[in-house]
Design a protein around this motif. Structure first.
Motif, PDB file in Angstrom:
ATOM      1  N   TYR A 103       0.843  -1.204   0.000  1.00  0.00           N
ATOM      2  CA  TYR A 103       0.000   0.000   0.000  1.00  0.00           C
ATOM      3  C   TYR A 103       0.872   1.245   0.000  1.00  0.00           C
ATOM      4  O   TYR A 103       0.651   2.187  -0.786  1.00  0.00           O
ATOM      5  CB  TYR A 103      -0.919   0.001   1.225  1.00  0.00           C
ATOM      6  CG  TYR A 103      -1.616   1.320   1.460  1.00  0.00           C
ATOM      7  CD1 TYR A 103      -2.668   1.742   0.652  1.00  0.00           C
ATOM      8  CD2 TYR A 103      -1.210   2.170   2.498  1.00  0.00           C
ATOM      9  CE1 TYR A 103      -3.295   2.957   0.859  1.00  0.00           C
ATOM     10  CE2 TYR A 103      -1.826   3.377   2.714  1.00  0.00           C
ATOM     11  CZ  TYR A 103      -2.873   3.774   1.895  1.00  0.00           C
ATOM     12  OH  TYR A 103      -3.487   4.987   2.097  1.00  0.00           O
ATOM     13  N   ARG A 144       1.030   3.867  -3.084  1.00  0.00           N
ATOM     14  CA  ARG A 144       0.595   5.223  -2.701  1.00  0.00           C
ATOM     15  C   ARG A 144       1.597   6.256  -3.186  1.00  0.00           C
ATOM     16  O   ARG A 144       1.225   7.281  -3.778  1.00  0.00           O
ATOM     17  CB  ARG A 144       0.427   5.277  -1.187  1.00  0.00           C
ATOM     18  CG  ARG A 144       0.109   6.641  -0.591  1.00  0.00           C
ATOM     19  CD  ARG A 144       0.070   6.507   0.934  1.00  0.00           C
ATOM     20  NE  ARG A 144      -0.135   7.793   1.589  1.00  0.00           N
ATOM     21  CZ  ARG A 144       0.833   8.659   1.853  1.00  0.00           C
ATOM     22  NH1 ARG A 144       2.085   8.381   1.506  1.00  0.00           N
ATOM     23  NH2 ARG A 144       0.557   9.813   2.468  1.00  0.00           N
ATOM     24  N   GLN A 145       2.878   6.008  -2.961  1.00  0.00           N
ATOM     25  CA  GLN A 145       3.903   6.968  -3.366  1.00  0.00           C
ATOM     26  C   GLN A 145       4.156   6.917  -4.868  1.00  0.00           C
ATOM     27  O   GLN A 145       4.349   7.962  -5.517  1.00  0.00           O
ATOM     28  CB  GLN A 145       5.207   6.690  -2.614  1.00  0.00           C
ATOM     29  CG  GLN A 145       6.265   7.771  -2.803  1.00  0.00           C
ATOM     30  CD  GLN A 145       5.792   9.131  -2.295  1.00  0.00           C
ATOM     31  OE1 GLN A 145       5.247   9.235  -1.186  1.00  0.00           O
ATOM     32  NE2 GLN A 145       5.976  10.171  -3.097  1.00  0.00           N
ATOM     33  N   LEU A 177      -1.262  14.788  -1.576  1.00  0.00           N
ATOM     34  CA  LEU A 177      -1.574  13.408  -1.228  1.00  0.00           C
ATOM     35  C   LEU A 177      -2.189  13.416   0.168  1.00  0.00           C
ATOM     36  O   LEU A 177      -1.536  13.812   1.137  1.00  0.00           O
ATOM     37  CB  LEU A 177      -0.296  12.569  -1.261  1.00  0.00           C
ATOM     38  CG  LEU A 177      -0.401  11.068  -1.022  1.00  0.00           C
ATOM     39  CD1 LEU A 177      -1.337  10.417  -2.026  1.00  0.00           C
ATOM     40  CD2 LEU A 177       0.980  10.427  -1.120  1.00  0.00           C
ATOM     41  N   ASP A 232      -4.267  11.392   3.210  1.00  0.00           N
ATOM     42  CA  ASP A 232      -4.734  10.135   3.794  1.00  0.00           C
ATOM     43  C   ASP A 232      -6.129  10.307   4.379  1.00  0.00           C
ATOM     44  O   ASP A 232      -6.445  11.343   4.981  1.00  0.00           O
ATOM     45  CB  ASP A 232      -3.770   9.678   4.893  1.00  0.00           C
ATOM     46  CG  ASP A 232      -2.412   9.282   4.335  1.00  0.00           C
ATOM     47  OD1 ASP A 232      -2.375   8.459   3.419  1.00  0.00           O
ATOM     48  OD2 ASP A 232      -1.391   9.819   4.819  1.00  0.00           O
ATOM     49  N   CYS A 266      -6.678   4.204   2.988  1.00  0.00           N
ATOM     50  CA  CYS A 266      -6.933   4.823   1.685  1.00  0.00           C
ATOM     51  C   CYS A 266      -6.315   6.218   1.654  1.00  0.00           C
ATOM     52  O   CYS A 266      -6.310   6.923   2.673  1.00  0.00           O
ATOM     53  CB  CYS A 266      -8.442   4.923   1.415  1.00  0.00           C
ATOM     54  SG  CYS A 266      -8.848   5.529  -0.238  1.00  0.00           S
ATOM     55  N   ALA A 267      -5.776   6.577   0.508  1.00  0.00           N
ATOM     56  CA  ALA A 267      -5.237   7.920   0.314  1.00  0.00           C
ATOM     57  C   ALA A 267      -5.731   8.449  -1.022  1.00  0.00           C
ATOM     58  O   ALA A 267      -5.848   7.693  -1.990  1.00  0.00           O
ATOM     59  CB  ALA A 267      -3.707   7.905   0.326  1.00  0.00           C
ATOM     60  N   VAL A 280      -5.924   5.460  -3.759  1.00  0.00           N
ATOM     61  CA  VAL A 280      -5.146   4.242  -3.546  1.00  0.00           C
ATOM     62  C   VAL A 280      -5.634   3.630  -2.250  1.00  0.00           C
ATOM     63  O   VAL A 280      -5.567   4.268  -1.193  1.00  0.00           O
ATOM     64  CB  VAL A 280      -3.631   4.531  -3.465  1.00  0.00           C
ATOM     65  CG1 VAL A 280      -2.852   3.234  -3.266  1.00  0.00           C
ATOM     66  CG2 VAL A 280      -3.156   5.256  -4.720  1.00  0.00           C
ATOM     67  N   PRO A 307      -4.875   1.019  -6.827  1.00  0.00           N
ATOM     68  CA  PRO A 307      -4.762   2.385  -7.341  1.00  0.00           C
ATOM     69  C   PRO A 307      -5.814   2.574  -8.434  1.00  0.00           C
ATOM     70  O   PRO A 307      -5.810   1.858  -9.432  1.00  0.00           O
ATOM     71  CB  PRO A 307      -3.340   2.429  -7.918  1.00  0.00           C
ATOM     72  CG  PRO A 307      -2.674   1.146  -7.489  1.00  0.00           C
ATOM     73  CD  PRO A 307      -3.784   0.173  -7.296  1.00  0.00           C
TER      74      PRO A 307
END
Length: 491
Positions: A259, A263-264, A282, A284, A297-298, A314, A354
């Motif tokens: 994750y 995410r990144q 970004l 969260d 989730c972000a 994501v 994603p």
């Protein structure tokens, strides 16, 4: 935003759907430049997420699936939004799009104190100039009504006309259709509201027919449809849209690691293609924001002219989806678990998802690229210039080629350079109008380089090449245009 929308229409990026019949709310068509930009975005995503990785493969699932799929996923029972209608003007709203009484009360207080202008308040609540809410903010600012009167006139009232709103009712967002000759309950199907389920139902097929092992991902780009109550904000919230999604299957113990990785990686993709301003962030999710199936989730968000909104999410979806399908009575495959030959462990994979929107990404790249500055005209006088500063990877046209005039062999030489370029990259030929106006047209299309064949070309074989962003011009060899463009655009 109005200038961006006007430019997109004028230069052939985006048109209203079915425009000659008055359009259809929530549907948009992409013109010659728009379809190239859209294709470049999808190609860049696929290259980054699939082609250059050995742990992700692609599928292309059908838009219409067995309706039992949507029962298992929870869409039939729970894919709905509460809606309200205005009793007077009949406008319809999603309840979560309307400001809460607490938001209105706080804003009314700020306007009354003068710390927020009426225009700022209207912008915050996305009120159109002639709407009831916009009129109310101006009345507060001018001390024509009190704070108490403003609250009475706004809470539970229609933003457009001030009419009374109905009680909230649930509204299913899936678009139904019929399969076969008869239209009855047995023929009911749906246009898919997301591409993810097409991946989940093919998870076992991909696993059995490939040499992949967990962890691995399945990617898909495709159309999805949602019967949005109130499509708005240009192409951002539409009823027909395109998604770019990955479902990455991994061991539950490694889900947090994957994750964080995805995410990144997804945030970096947008930055690498030009969303480098402070308008990209970004964020969260808080615990009370998480979907019932998500562990984390972000959202990758962008500050559009109409407000900050999600480009891509994501999520760690845990094993929810695979479990829902294998447990559904209509599913003929009762075990979607994975057996690890090395550890001899059987488990149901967790999924990292994603999920981004092609149309939303395009709109963000368009907004980020839009700029206005000054450039000299043919007489050297500074004039306002509109330019789209696209990342070269995304620019619909990479190079435009012009003859200075339509005589003396210049068109033939220019067309020869153009023909060489277009065999390898997106090129454009233009011989109409003054060369300065041709430059402006290509600036509005986001073309990184313009090449001009002139009289000197026939003396020393050189041409003028102009950079879109700096407007700097230099002379290079006419037979080296393709190499120059490729080198400077890194393509």
């Amino acid at each position: 935003m109005e200038r961006i929308v006007a430019l997109a229409k004028r230069r052939g990026f985006i048109y209203p759907g079915s425009e000659i019949y008055g359009g259809l709310n929530g549907f948009w068509d992409y013109g010659p430049l728009g379809v190239e930009l859209k294709r470049n975005i999808k190609d860049a995503w696929w290259h980054n997420c699939v082609t250059t990785r050995d742990d992700v493969v692609g599928v292309d699932a059908a838009i219409i699936m067995n309706p039992k799929v949507w029962e298992a996923s929870g869409h039939v029972a729970g894919f709905s939004d509460p809606r309200v209608d205005c009793k007077d003007c009949k406008a319809r709203y999603r309840l979560d799009e309307l400001p809460t009484s607490a938001q209105i009360e706080a804003l009314v207080s700020e306007v009354a104190k003068g710390s927020v202008t009426a225009e700022q308040a209207a912008d915050l609540l996305m009120a159109e100039p002639g709407d009831h809410f916009a009129h109310m903010w101006r009345s507060i600012a001018k001390k024509k009504i009190t704070v108490e009167e403003a609250l009475t006139e706004s809470v539970g009232k229609c933003p457009k006309c001030g009419g009374q709103l109905t009680e909230a009712r649930q509204f299913n967002l899936m678009l139904p259709t019929s399969i076969g000759a008869m239209e009855d309950s047995s023929s009911r199907a749906y246009l898919r509201p997301e591409t993810a389920q097409g991946i989940f139902v093919n998870y076992k097929n991909v696993l059995d027919t490939s040499r992949l092992k967990v962890p691995f991902g399945i990617a898909q780009i495709g159309k999805a449809f949602r019967n949005e109550i109130n499509p708005r904000n240009y192409t951002f919230r539409s009823r027909e849209f395109e998604q770019m999604e990955i479902e990455f299957f991994c061991h539950p113990s490694e889900a947090d690691k994957w994750y964080a990785t995805w995410r990144q990686a997804r945030f970096d993709w947008y930055v690498g293609l030009g969303l480098k301003s402070d308008r990209l962030r970004l964020r969260d999710h808080e615990k009370d924001e998480l979907a019932h199936y998500a562990k984390a989730c972000a959202d990758i968000e962008y500050a559009f002219p109409f407000g900050t909104a999600e480009l891509e999410g994501v999520a760690n979806r845990t094993d929810f989806d695979l479990k829902q399908h294998q447990n559904h009575p209509a599913c003929i495959v009762k075990d979607l678990s994975y057996f690890d030959d090395e550890t001899k462990e059987r488990f149901l994979p967790y999924v990292i998802e994603p999920s981004g929107g092609v149309d939303r990404a395009l709109l963000a790249f368009l907004c980020e690229a839009y700029d206005e500055d000054e450039a000299p005209d043919e007489k050297g006088n500074p004039q306002k210039r509109t330019v789209l500063r696209f990342h070269p990877r995304l620019a619909p046209i990479k190079v435009a080629v012009f003859p200075l005039v339509k005589k003396d062999g210049m068109p033939e030489k220019a067309r020869a350079i153009y023909e060489e370029c277009r065999r390898h990259l997106a090129a454009f030929y233009d011989e109409k109008g003054a060369v300065g106006r041709r430059y402006r047209r290509q600036d509005e299309a986001g073309t990184p380089f313009c090449v001009t064949v002139d009289g000197q070309t026939f003396e020393d074989g050189t041409v003028t090449i102009r950079d879109r962003d700096t407007m700097k011009q230099e002379r290079i060899a006419g037979d080296g245009v393709l190499e120059y463009v490729r080198e400077h655009l890194h393509i």
